[in-house]
Structures are given as structure tokens and as C-alpha cells.
Design a protein around this motif. Structure first.
Motif, mmCIF file in Angstrom:
data_model
loop_
_atom_site.group_PDB
_atom_site.id
_atom_site.type_symbol
_atom_site.label_atom_id
_atom_site.label_comp_id
_atom_site.label_asym_id
_atom_site.label_seq_id
_atom_site.Cartn_x
_atom_site.Cartn_y
_atom_site.Cartn_z
ATOM 1 N N GLY A 79 33.387 31.072 52.073
ATOM 2 C CA GLY A 79 32.430 30.271 52.823
ATOM 3 C C GLY A 79 31.278 29.812 51.956
ATOM 4 O O GLY A 79 30.941 28.625 51.907
ATOM 5 N N CYS A 80 30.659 30.766 51.245
ATOM 6 C CA CYS A 80 29.536 30.416 50.386
ATOM 7 C C CYS A 80 29.956 29.560 49.200
ATOM 8 O O CYS A 80 29.144 28.812 48.646
ATOM 9 C CB CYS A 80 28.842 31.686 49.887
ATOM 10 N N ALA A 81 31.199 29.673 48.798
ATOM 11 C CA ALA A 81 31.688 28.857 47.684
ATOM 12 C C ALA A 81 32.013 27.430 48.123
ATOM 13 O O ALA A 81 32.291 26.568 47.294
ATOM 14 C CB ALA A 81 32.924 29.501 47.061
ATOM 15 N N SER A 82 31.970 27.186 49.429
ATOM 16 C CA SER A 82 32.236 25.853 49.958
ATOM 17 C C SER A 82 30.919 25.156 50.285
ATOM 18 O O SER A 82 29.838 25.651 49.974
ATOM 19 C CB SER A 82 33.101 25.948 51.215
ATOM 20 N N ASP A 83 31.014 24.005 50.930
ATOM 21 C CA ASP A 83 29.818 23.290 51.364
ATOM 22 C C ASP A 83 29.432 23.646 52.792
ATOM 23 O O ASP A 83 28.532 23.022 53.359
ATOM 24 C CB ASP A 83 30.054 21.778 51.271
ATOM 25 N N ASP A 84 30.095 24.636 53.384
ATOM 26 C CA ASP A 84 29.915 24.919 54.806
ATOM 27 C C ASP A 84 28.892 26.005 55.093
ATOM 28 O O ASP A 84 28.252 26.002 56.144
ATOM 29 C CB ASP A 84 31.252 25.334 55.447
ATOM 30 N N VAL A 85 28.755 26.973 54.191
ATOM 31 C CA VAL A 85 27.955 28.165 54.456
ATOM 32 C C VAL A 85 26.884 28.340 53.387
ATOM 33 O O VAL A 85 27.118 28.074 52.206
ATOM 34 C CB VAL A 85 28.862 29.415 54.511
ATOM 35 N N ILE A 86 25.722 28.786 53.811
ATOM 36 C CA ILE A 86 24.631 29.096 52.888
ATOM 37 C C ILE A 86 24.052 30.452 53.275
ATOM 38 O O ILE A 86 24.362 30.997 54.329
ATOM 39 C CB ILE A 86 23.513 28.036 52.934
ATOM 40 N N THR A 87 23.190 30.984 52.426
ATOM 41 C CA THR A 87 22.415 32.157 52.810
ATOM 42 C C THR A 87 21.131 31.676 53.464
ATOM 43 O O THR A 87 20.541 30.681 53.043
ATOM 44 C CB THR A 87 22.065 33.030 51.591
ATOM 45 N N GLY A 88 20.703 32.382 54.508
ATOM 46 C CA GLY A 88 19.493 31.985 55.213
ATOM 47 C C GLY A 88 18.241 32.188 54.380
ATOM 48 O O GLY A 88 18.238 32.927 53.390
ATOM 49 N N ALA A 89 17.178 31.523 54.794
ATOM 50 C CA ALA A 89 15.915 31.617 54.059
ATOM 51 C C ALA A 89 15.370 33.037 54.048
ATOM 52 O O ALA A 89 14.643 33.430 53.132
ATOM 53 C CB ALA A 89 14.899 30.667 54.684
ATOM 54 N N THR A 90 15.719 33.830 55.081
ATOM 55 C CA THR A 90 15.227 35.211 55.155
ATOM 56 C C THR A 90 16.281 36.220 54.726
ATOM 57 O O THR A 90 16.113 37.411 54.957
ATOM 58 C CB THR A 90 14.775 35.534 56.595
ATOM 59 N N ALA A 91 17.372 35.752 54.118
ATOM 60 C CA ALA A 91 18.456 36.654 53.727
ATOM 61 C C ALA A 91 17.946 37.703 52.735
ATOM 62 O O ALA A 91 17.432 37.354 51.667
ATOM 63 C CB ALA A 91 19.595 35.861 53.101
ATOM 64 N N PRO A 92 18.071 38.997 53.068
ATOM 65 C CA PRO A 92 17.528 40.044 52.201
ATOM 66 C C PRO A 92 18.468 40.476 51.081
ATOM 67 O O PRO A 92 18.044 41.158 50.158
ATOM 68 C CB PRO A 92 17.293 41.199 53.178
ATOM 69 N N ASP A 93 19.741 40.104 51.159
ATOM 70 C CA ASP A 93 20.729 40.644 50.231
ATOM 71 C C ASP A 93 20.871 39.746 49.005
ATOM 72 O O ASP A 93 21.318 38.597 49.113
ATOM 73 C CB ASP A 93 22.078 40.780 50.945
ATOM 74 N N PRO A 94 20.523 40.246 47.816
ATOM 75 C CA PRO A 94 20.623 39.416 46.600
ATOM 76 C C PRO A 94 22.062 39.062 46.238
ATOM 77 O O PRO A 94 22.295 38.036 45.584
ATOM 78 C CB PRO A 94 19.973 40.294 45.522
ATOM 79 N N ASP A 95 23.023 39.896 46.634
ATOM 80 C CA ASP A 95 24.418 39.588 46.319
ATOM 81 C C ASP A 95 24.903 38.368 47.088
ATOM 82 O O ASP A 95 25.667 37.547 46.568
ATOM 83 C CB ASP A 95 25.313 40.792 46.638
ATOM 84 N N TYR A 96 24.486 38.240 48.343
ATOM 85 C CA TYR A 96 24.816 37.044 49.113
ATOM 86 C C TYR A 96 24.239 35.806 48.421
ATOM 87 O O TYR A 96 24.906 34.788 48.261
ATOM 88 C CB TYR A 96 24.234 37.125 50.525
#
Length: 360
Positions: A79-96
Motif C-alpha cells: 500500500g505504502c509503495a503505491s500511490d494509494d496509501v500514506i502515513t498520517g501526519a500524526t503517525a508515531p511509527d518511524p518504520d511506517y
């Protein structure tokens, strides 16, 4: 880490030794387990659980993981490798953030856990494929179980080869005493095994009844053969598999939301489902679906509702492709979150996935 404990008993009155032959009846291993048809059935059922169980990688030296192969893994990686999914602005996980930002490296604990889980599933499938044919029992049932294991092995390799490319090709079980230094195989060899496994699975039943509905079917095998053909740009094979699928009874639900409603699992629009259990567990335990928690806004969708980390959410550009009058829009996205100060909902710039939330 291996620990060797030396126990020295110094007893001066003992003048002779007695050999102790132990019978480790409480130890279950692949060497003493695959004896009956029931053993084979249980092993394959456990293999399906490998796809959904939320493992904690801490015990394997992979901290801060705790999610399953087909739960948050696809959303995080593909998902993150595509254009569909991003990490949110408040995402706490650095791996994401690293995966979605394309700067992840080998120290990324999410990728480490996905790598470990992939080989665990493949090795468990290889054990079944090797051991089950040696069991005396109903040949039809045993052959079906082997084909199910091949389906899951092919599925796991299909995910792995698209993410990593050249990877080891293992068709036999490995052990701690075996040769663990395995060379990478060319992707063409990996895809050959994938196609072979899915082709074997085309001999599976078309459907199952009752509690057996979680099992792989011949239709699922043909659908994945179609996907592989498209991935490899083999258009002739893709058309062939498409025509075969058209002979099955798959069709769309009249209401798009029914696709995500567990009440309608394994019905006409579902080709292959993996089962999660709403057991209230989180982190590295149980078989709960954790996608909702990863996607939900930090303050929840509504007052008293579940709160999340916003680690994974849809790209705003993806949201813009869905029109207002599209029946899929409200089912797929949530465009507002709870304002805790006013207890009212407020529109947000970045939407969230509604389809991942438990339907109530």
C-alpha cells in the motif's frame, strides 16, 4: 541465543550409573506429528492461521512489530509503495514513515517481520507438502490438503517476489541443523513455482460448506493465475484464466458495503477470504484485525468510538478520484473526525479508510 546449562551432580555414595532413555511424549515436532489424517488437517488449518495471527516479533529479536502477514502487512508494504496509501501526519511509527517515504533499509522492523513470517509460512507449507503424502488415510482428503498447502506457499511467494525480487527458492523443509545459507534464485524460477503451485490448486473444490469456508478453492487458484499472468504480461494466459473464471458463479453484491460485512463472508463476490477473530486482543497476540486501529484517526471517528494511530491512511489524491455520487465513496472513506473540544465532527484534509473498520 542458545543457553547451555551444565548440571553437575556430585554424589559420593553413587557407585554405578543407570542409562536413562527418555520418551518425550509431550514434545510435538514435525518428526513425530504427521501420523494421521487428523494431524494433516490440523496442520493445514494452522497454516491458514499463519496468514492472520498477530505475531510478536520481540521473541525473534524483531521489536515493535506484532502484526500478521495478511493483516497490516499488505497495507504497510504494498500500500505504502503505491500511490494509494500514506502515513498520517500524526503517525508515531518511524518504520511506517520510512516505508512510505521509500527510505526503509534492512533495519526496518516491519520489513524484518514480514521477511521472517514469509519464510515461516513457506517452511510450514513445505513440511506439509513433504509429510502428508506419507500418511495412510483417505487419499482424496490428503491430496486436497497438500494442494491447499501449495496454494498458500504460492500465495506467500507471490507476495514476496513482488516486494523483494530475487529471493531464495525453497521447496523442501529447512531445519536448524540444515544448510541455512541459501542463494537467491532468479525471479523466473520463483514465478515458475508460483504458477505450478496455483495450477495444482486448480484441482481443489469449487466451494466448501459451513465452517470450512475459509479454505482455498479452485476459483481462487484460477484468479491468482490470472493475476500472475497480468503481472508477467502474459496476455494469452490472462485471457485463458479470465474465461475459466467466467464459468464460476462469482458476481457483485448489489450493495458495495456487503463486500466488507462479515455476515456475507465467502459469498458470491469473495474469491478468497482470510479469517480474523474479534477476540479483543491487540499488539502481538490473537487473530484480531488491526487494520482499523492503524487507520483510525488519533481521536476517533465519533465520541466514544475507537481511537487509532493514523499510521496508514489513503492518499488525498486517491480520494479525489471517487465522485460524490459513487456508491463506493462513503463505504470506502471517512472524511471527518471527532473534534474532542466540541464533541462534533469536523472535516479533515486527509481522509481515512472506512472499509477497514468493523461494521456495527
Amino acid at each position: 541465543m542458545e543457553r547451555i546449562i551444565y548440571i553437575v551432580l556430585l554424589v559420593s555414595t553413587i557407585v554405578s550409573c543407570t542409562k536413562l532413555d527418555e520418551d518425550p511424549r509431550s514434545l510435538i515436532s514435525s518428526d513425530n506429528y504427521y501420523k494421521t489424517e487428523s494431524d494433516a488437517t490440523s496442520a493445514v488449518t494452522a497454516l491458514y492461521s499463519n496468514l492472520t495471527h498477530n505475531y510478536s516479533g520481540v521473541s525473534y529479536g524483531v521489536p515493535n512489530s506484532g502484526f500478521s502477514f495478511l493483516n497490516r502487512m499488505p497495507a504497510i508494504t504494498y500500500g505504502c509503495a503505491s500511490d494509494d496509501v500514506i502515513t498520517g501526519a500524526t503517525a508515531p511509527d518511524p518504520d511506517y514513515r520510512a516505508i512510505c517515504g521509500f527510505y526503509a533499509n534492512s533495519s526496518n522492523t516491519k520489513l524484518q517481520e514480514l521477511w521472517r513470517q514469509s519464510w515461516e509460512i513457506i517452511n510450514n507449507a513445505n513440511i506439509i507438502i513433504e509429510r502428508v503424502p506419507k500418511i495412510s488415510g483417505d487419499t482424496t482428503t490428503l491430496n486436497r490438503l497438500v494442494r491447499e498447502a501449495k496454494f498458500i506457499r504460492g500465495l506467500t511467494y507471490y507476495y514476496a517476489v513482488r516486494l523483494w525480487g530475487r529471493i531464495p527458492l525453497l521447496e523442501q523443509p529447512t531445519s536448524l541443523t540444515g544448510d541455512l545459507k541459501v542463494s537467491q534464485a532468479d525471479t523466473s524460477a520463483i514465478y515458475a513455482l508460483i504458477r505450478s503451485d496455483f495450477q495444482a490448486a486448480t484441482l481443489l473444490p469449487k466451494n466448501y460448506s459451513g465452517a470450512e469456508g475459509f479454505r482455498a478453492t479452485s476459483g481462487a487458484a484460477h484468479a491468482l493465475l490470472l493475476s500472475v499472468a497480468v503481472t508477467q504480461r502474459n496476455w494469452t494466459e490472462a485471457v485463458k484464466q479470465y474465461n475459466i473464471l467466467n464459468t464460476y458463479s462469482y458476481s457483485l453484491f448489489p450493495n458495495y458495503s456487503d463486500v466488507f460485512n462479515p455476515v456475507y463472508e465467502n459469498l458470491k463476490e469473495h474469491i478468497f477470504d482470510v479469517y480474523f477473530t474479534d477476540d479483543g486482543t491487540s499488539g502481538g497476540t490473537g487473530n484480531s484485525n488491526l487494520l482499523g486501529a492503524s487507520n483510525a484517526p488519533k481521536y476517533g471517528y465519533k465520541k466514544g468510538g475507537p481511537k487509532g494511530s493514523a499510521n496508514v491512511q489513503p492518499n488525498a489524491t486517491l480520494r479525489q478520484y471517487f465522485l460524490k455520487n459513487d456508491a463506493r465513496t462513503k463505504v470506502t472513506f471517512v472524511d471527518s473526525v471527532l473534534n474532542t473540544a466540541t464533541s462534533k465532527k469536523a472535516d479533515v484534509y486527509y481522509p481515512h479508510f472506512n472499509k477497514w473498520n468493523p461494521l456495527t
